[in-house]
Design a protein around this motif. Structure first.
Motif, PDB file in Angstrom:
ATOM      1  N   LEU A   1       0.826  -1.213   0.000  1.00 20.92           N
ATOM      2  CA  LEU A   1       0.000   0.000   0.000  1.00 20.92           C
ATOM      3  C   LEU A   1       0.858   1.260   0.000  1.00 20.92           C
ATOM      4  CD1 LEU A   1      -2.916  -0.878   2.452  1.00 20.92           C
ATOM      5  CD2 LEU A   1      -2.965  -0.749  -0.041  1.00 20.92           C
ATOM      6  N   GLN A   2       1.935   1.243   0.768  1.00 22.07           N
ATOM      7  CA  GLN A   2       2.810   2.417   0.781  1.00 22.07           C
ATOM      8  C   GLN A   2       3.471   2.605  -0.580  1.00 22.07           C
ATOM      9  OE1 GLN A   2       3.198   4.761   2.819  1.00 22.07           O
ATOM     10  NE2 GLN A   2       2.451   4.082   4.805  1.00 22.07           N
ATOM     11  N   GLN A   3       3.894   1.502  -1.207  1.00 21.92           N
ATOM     12  CA  GLN A   3       4.462   1.615  -2.540  1.00 21.92           C
ATOM     13  C   GLN A   3       3.409   2.104  -3.538  1.00 21.92           C
ATOM     14  OE1 GLN A   3       7.004  -1.396  -4.144  1.00 21.92           O
ATOM     15  NE2 GLN A   3       7.532  -2.208  -2.147  1.00 21.92           N
ATOM     16  N   ALA A   4       2.178   1.586  -3.380  1.00 20.75           N
ATOM     17  CA  ALA A   4       1.101   2.020  -4.267  1.00 20.75           C
ATOM     18  C   ALA A   4       0.803   3.500  -4.075  1.00 20.75           C
ATOM     19  CB  ALA A   4      -0.151   1.183  -4.012  1.00 20.75           C
ATOM     20  N   LYS A   5       0.826   3.963  -2.844  1.00 22.28           N
ATOM     21  CA  LYS A   5       0.580   5.382  -2.570  1.00 22.28           C
ATOM     22  C   LYS A   5       1.665   6.241  -3.231  1.00 22.28           C
ATOM     23  CE  LYS A   5      -0.036   8.698   1.222  1.00 22.28           C
ATOM     24  NZ  LYS A   5       1.177   9.502   1.016  1.00 22.28           N
ATOM     25  N   ALA A   6       2.925   5.806  -3.080  1.00 21.18           N
ATOM     26  CA  ALA A   6       4.013   6.556  -3.705  1.00 21.18           C
ATOM     27  C   ALA A   6       3.877   6.535  -5.228  1.00 21.18           C
ATOM     28  CB  ALA A   6       5.361   5.968  -3.282  1.00 21.18           C
ATOM     29  N   ALA A   7       3.494   5.371  -5.791  1.00 21.93           N
ATOM     30  CA  ALA A   7       3.305   5.279  -7.240  1.00 21.93           C
ATOM     31  C   ALA A   7       2.136   6.156  -7.694  1.00 21.93           C
ATOM     32  CB  ALA A   7       3.056   3.825  -7.640  1.00 21.93           C
ATOM     33  N   PHE A   8       1.065   6.171  -6.905  1.00 17.87           N
ATOM     34  CA  PHE A   8      -0.104   6.996  -7.232  1.00 17.87           C
ATOM     35  C   PHE A   8       0.269   8.477  -7.218  1.00 17.87           C
ATOM     36  CE2 PHE A   8      -4.702   8.200  -6.013  1.00 17.87           C
ATOM     37  CZ  PHE A   8      -5.068   8.256  -7.346  1.00 17.87           C
ATOM     38  N   GLU A   9       1.108   8.885  -6.261  1.00 17.75           N
ATOM     39  CA  GLU A   9       1.569  10.274  -6.204  1.00 17.75           C
ATOM     40  C   GLU A   9       2.327  10.646  -7.477  1.00 17.75           C
ATOM     41  OE1 GLU A   9       2.268  10.727  -1.359  1.00 17.75           O
ATOM     42  OE2 GLU A   9       3.883  10.072  -2.673  1.00 17.75           O
ATOM     43  N   ARG A  10       3.159   9.732  -7.950  1.00 20.51           N
ATOM     44  CA  ARG A  10       3.961  10.007  -9.140  1.00 20.51           C
ATOM     45  C   ARG A  10       3.085  10.007 -10.399  1.00 20.51           C
ATOM     46  NH1 ARG A  10       9.291   8.928  -9.326  1.00 20.51           N
ATOM     47  NH2 ARG A  10       9.095   7.402 -11.000  1.00 20.51           N
ATOM     48  N   ILE A  11       2.115   9.087 -10.455  1.00 18.06           N
ATOM     49  CA  ILE A  11       1.222   9.028 -11.620  1.00 18.06           C
ATOM     50  C   ILE A  11       0.353  10.276 -11.696  1.00 18.06           C
ATOM     51  CG2 ILE A  11      -0.785   7.820 -12.549  1.00 18.06           C
ATOM     52  CD1 ILE A  11       0.496   5.215 -11.549  1.00 18.06           C
ATOM     53  N   VAL A  12      -0.269  10.648 -10.570  1.00 17.59           N
ATOM     54  CA  VAL A  12      -1.117  11.835 -10.551  1.00 17.59           C
ATOM     55  C   VAL A  12      -0.287  13.082 -10.826  1.00 17.59           C
ATOM     56  CG1 VAL A  12      -2.583  13.286  -9.092  1.00 17.59           C
ATOM     57  CG2 VAL A  12      -2.849  10.805  -9.051  1.00 17.59           C
ATOM     58  N   GLY A  13       0.935  13.129 -10.294  1.00 17.43           N
ATOM     59  CA  GLY A  13       1.807  14.270 -10.571  1.00 17.43           C
ATOM     60  C   GLY A  13       2.077  14.427 -12.054  1.00 17.43           C
ATOM     61  N   LEU A  14       2.334  13.304 -12.740  1.00 22.64           N
ATOM     62  CA  LEU A  14       2.567  13.344 -14.181  1.00 22.64           C
ATOM     63  C   LEU A  14       1.322  13.810 -14.927  1.00 22.64           C
ATOM     64  CD1 LEU A  14       4.028  12.624 -16.835  1.00 22.64           C
ATOM     65  CD2 LEU A  14       3.276  10.260 -16.496  1.00 22.64           C
ATOM     66  N   ILE A  15       0.158  13.257 -14.568  1.00 24.89           N
ATOM     67  CA  ILE A  15      -1.080  13.606 -15.272  1.00 24.89           C
ATOM     68  C   ILE A  15      -1.427  15.074 -15.061  1.00 24.89           C
ATOM     69  CG2 ILE A  15      -3.558  13.163 -15.396  1.00 24.89           C
ATOM     70  CD1 ILE A  15      -2.961  10.267 -14.611  1.00 24.89           C
ATOM     71  N   GLU A  16      -1.341  15.537 -13.808  1.00 29.79           N
ATOM     72  CA  GLU A  16      -1.703  16.927 -13.527  1.00 29.79           C
ATOM     73  C   GLU A  16      -0.736  17.896 -14.186  1.00 29.79           C
ATOM     74  OE1 GLU A  16      -2.129  17.398  -9.310  1.00 29.79           O
ATOM     75  OE2 GLU A  16      -4.251  16.831  -9.405  1.00 29.79           O
ATOM     76  N   TRP A  17       0.543  17.540 -14.178  1.00 31.51           N
ATOM     77  CA  TRP A  17       1.518  18.431 -14.824  1.00 31.51           C
ATOM     78  C   TRP A  17       1.234  18.522 -16.320  1.00 31.51           C
ATOM     79  CZ3 TRP A  17       5.116  18.778 -18.629  1.00 31.51           C
ATOM     80  CH2 TRP A  17       6.038  19.828 -18.536  1.00 31.51           C
ATOM     81  N   SER A  18       0.917  17.371 -16.924  1.00 31.96           N
ATOM     82  CA  SER A  18       0.604  17.376 -18.353  1.00 31.96           C
ATOM     83  C   SER A  18      -0.667  18.177 -18.624  1.00 31.96           C
ATOM     84  CB  SER A  18       0.433  15.938 -18.850  1.00 31.96           C
ATOM     85  OG  SER A  18       0.081  15.916 -20.209  1.00 31.96           O
ATOM     86  N   ASP A  19      -1.671  18.023 -17.748  1.00 30.74           N
ATOM     87  CA  ASP A  19      -2.921  18.773 -17.934  1.00 30.74           C
ATOM     88  C   ASP A  19      -2.699  20.275 -17.831  1.00 30.74           C
ATOM     89  OD1 ASP A  19      -4.317  16.457 -18.313  1.00 30.74           O
ATOM     90  OD2 ASP A  19      -5.108  16.344 -16.274  1.00 30.74           O
ATOM     91  N   GLU A  20      -1.824  20.681 -16.920  1.00 28.80           N
ATOM     92  CA  GLU A  20      -1.550  22.109 -16.761  1.00 28.80           C
ATOM     93  C   GLU A  20      -0.897  22.696 -18.002  1.00 28.80           C
ATOM     94  OE1 GLU A  20       0.861  22.491 -13.333  1.00 28.80           O
ATOM     95  OE2 GLU A  20      -0.720  21.934 -11.918  1.00 28.80           O
TER      96      GLU A  20
END
Length: 608
Positions: free
Chosen positions: A319-338
């Protein structure tokens, strides 16, 4: 900040989402699937209720045996136990099915968003962070999150609901023992849990970043293995990879230490709660205020809590690894959206033609500064205007900034400062699709997809008719060999197809542009892979096919210079010459460049 006061480009790592973004994304993903989640939770509650009835049934059986009750009472209890087992098994099967549907739909959406984000990132950002970082987020992080969604999250969700249900049943069995055992267990386990929650998140984020750094290094050194071997730099490569692997190992040790600090505290808490129940329960039993069945049921409930708590403990790592991966995935998506523009091009500019030819658009750069590294601009243009329909050749020495200028015009790079306008509209305010319909680029790099000739040519305009496709192939001199293929336009080709050469691949690439039919075309060394004869024929055909459009052609070869409307010479990141071929030959840097080029390409005299 750059030396000229403009903002420096983004850093060399992609952003990571914060807690607020994660909660917003998780809430949005769940709200879109409320019914599916409700079905999962409903089934889990039914399973928990049925399974929680087992200790109560056993406790009732103990009381019946202790008080000399009727055998019929035991028979009813046995029947109840069988019913509970049937309900539990059916509920678990259905619950896992619904949980899989729920999780896979989320994964499908995230994979799609990650793909969209990676293919729309500006080229300057890709070059800055490296392809390894993107590969790590698009593959490793998605795989980690996928594994957690399929396994860890359902297991923890079931365990959480089960713990809540068993705790409620514990209070029903005897509220005094429930309060005493919970207070003691929580007090003993708190020290380890608080430390873990405070420190584990940072450690797991570092682990995911170290894993991404290792993957990036592996990719970089694998793609450059021939160069490393040629220069005898194998040891350097091994040292770099060893350091990255060591960094990954150190972060792995840190997360393991965090888990090892949590485990003993939870075990001690559970043991202390059970000891309290047995001791206090014996006291109440001796007083006569607690039955043997109630004490048995309470003890079994505490033992039942062991399995879900152990499951949660085992899954914390995932779960902690998934949380860290989710942070990186969402960061990529949001940065691209911006950075994905949302403007719309005015309708009146969409399909303007004149005398049957596409009308080009003005291209203008105003106070533009750009570079690939913070504080080191490599292109600075005060003002440059290219008139609609002009054919402009951009020349200059290697590294002068020619391709960078092309990248700014076609939106691959975002300027640190200033505006790039096409048709009078800042391209920063346009959506990617709108921009691609107006400005298209052909580079020296080509790719032939493993699909038909038709699909390769109509990549930017899938609904193009055969007339447009044939015209594009004829204009690039490609129809001469496509017509000879057994299936013509329907022939499946790829980079390894026997009929496909680098020159033909580039011809297909050029045909894509003509089929797309944009008003502004950027040719970045587009003829470099063609032999001189093919390049000459293709340039003549393109000149006719691109009539009326605005064309920016970047080339080291100066063959086409006399036929161009205008020549721009770039040196050291600035435009140092601007004019037509005849004017620039009078004097100046282009005249010297032309003279040097002529000297190199002057035919050798025939031997006597």
């Amino acid at each position: 900040m750059s030396r000229d006061g403009g903002p420096a480009p983004a850093g060399r790592t992609l952003p990571v989402a914060d807690g607020a973004s994660l909660r917003r994304w998780a809430g949005q993903l769940v709200r879109q699937r409320r019914r599916s989640l409700a079905a999962v939770l409903g089934l889990l509650i039914i399973v928990t209720a049925a399974f929680s009835a087992v200790p109560a049934i056993i406790g009732a059986a103990v009381d019946v045996a202790a008080t000399g009750g009727e055998r019929s009472d035991l028979a009813w209890l046995v029947a109840a136990m069988v019913a509970v087992i049937v309900v539990t098994v059916a509920g678990v099967i259905l619950g896992r099915y619904e949980a899989a549907r729920f999780g896979e739909s989320i994964l499908d959406e995230l994979r799609t968003r990650v793909y969209d984000a990676t293919v729309t990132l500006p080229g300057s950002m890709v070059e800055a962070v490296g392809t390894g970082e993107l590969v790590a987020r698009a593959t490793g992080d998605v795989a980690t999150l996928s594994n957690a969604t399929r396994n860890s999250i359902p297991a923890v969700l079931f365990s959480t609901i089960f713990v809540i249900g068993v705790t409620a049943a514990l209070f029903i069995a005897d509220w005094r023992l429930a309060i005493a055992s919970i207070l003691v267990g929580v007090a003993v386990a708190t020290w380890g849990v608080r430390w873990y929650l405070r420190n584990a998140g940072v450690r797991y984020r570092r682990e995911r970043q170290a894993d991404a750094d290792r993957s990036a290094a592996l990719l970089e050194h694998y793609t450059g293995r021939r160069t490393m071997w040629a220069f005898g730099a194998d040891r350097l490569s091994r040292d770099v990879l060893r350091n990255r692997a060591q960094g990954r190992l150190i972060t792995r040790f840190a997360t393991t230490a965090a888990r090892n600090r949590l485990r003993p505290s939870l075990r001690l808490g559970q043991g202390a709660a059970l000891a309290t129940t047995l001791g206090y329960g014996a006291f109440l039993f001796n007083e006569g205020s607690l039955t043997a069945g109630a004490l048995t049921a309470t003890s079994l409930y505490l033992l039942q809590l062991g399995d879900p708590l152990n499951t949660m403990l085992e899954q914390l790592d995932e779960l902690q690894q998934a949380k860290a991966a989710f942070e990186r995935i969402v960061g990529l998506i949001e940065w691209s959206d911006e950075h994905r523009a949302v403007g719309v091009w005015p309708d009146q500019d969409r399909d303007a033609t004149q005398n049957g030819n596409r009308v080009g658009l003005d291209v203008e750069l105003v106070d533009v500064v750009f570079g690939y590294e913070p504080g080191r601009p490599i292109l600075e243009i005060d003002h440059l205007r290219i008139t609609a329909g002009e054919r402009v050749l951009i020349v200059g020495p290697s590294g002068a900034g020619k391709s960078t200028l092309a990248g700014l015009v076609c939106g691959t790079h975002d300027p640190w400062r200033g505006d790039v306008l096409v048709g009078g509209h800042p391209i920063a305010g346009l959506s990617r699709d709108e921009l691609r319909q107006r400005v298209a680029v052909v580079t020296q790099e080509t790719h032939v997809f493993a699909r038909s000739i038709r699909d390769n040519v109509t990549l930017g305009r899938p609904n193009a008719d055969d007339g447009r496709i044939l015209a594009a192939l004829e204009a690039t001199d490609a129809w001469s060999w496509v017509a000879e293929l057994e299936d013509g336009l329907e022939t499946i080709v790829s980079t390894t197809h026997p009929a496909m050469t680098p020159a033909r691949a580039q011809q297909l690439n050029l045909a894509r542009i003509l089929c797309l039919d944009p008003p502004v075309v950027v040719l970045d060394e587009a003829m470099a892979d063609l032999d001189p004869a093919s390049a000459g024929r293709t340039e003549q055909r393109l000149r006719r096919a691109l009539a009326g459009r605005t064309v920016l052609s970047i080339a080291h070869r100066l063959d086409a210079a006399p036929a161009m409307d205008r020549i721009l010479m770039v040196s050291d990141g600035r435009v140092v010459a601007d004019g037509d071929h005849t004017t620039l030959l009078a004097d100046g840097p282009f005249a010297r460049l032309w003279s040097a080029w002529q000297e190199v390409h002057r035919p050798s005299p025939e031997p006597d």
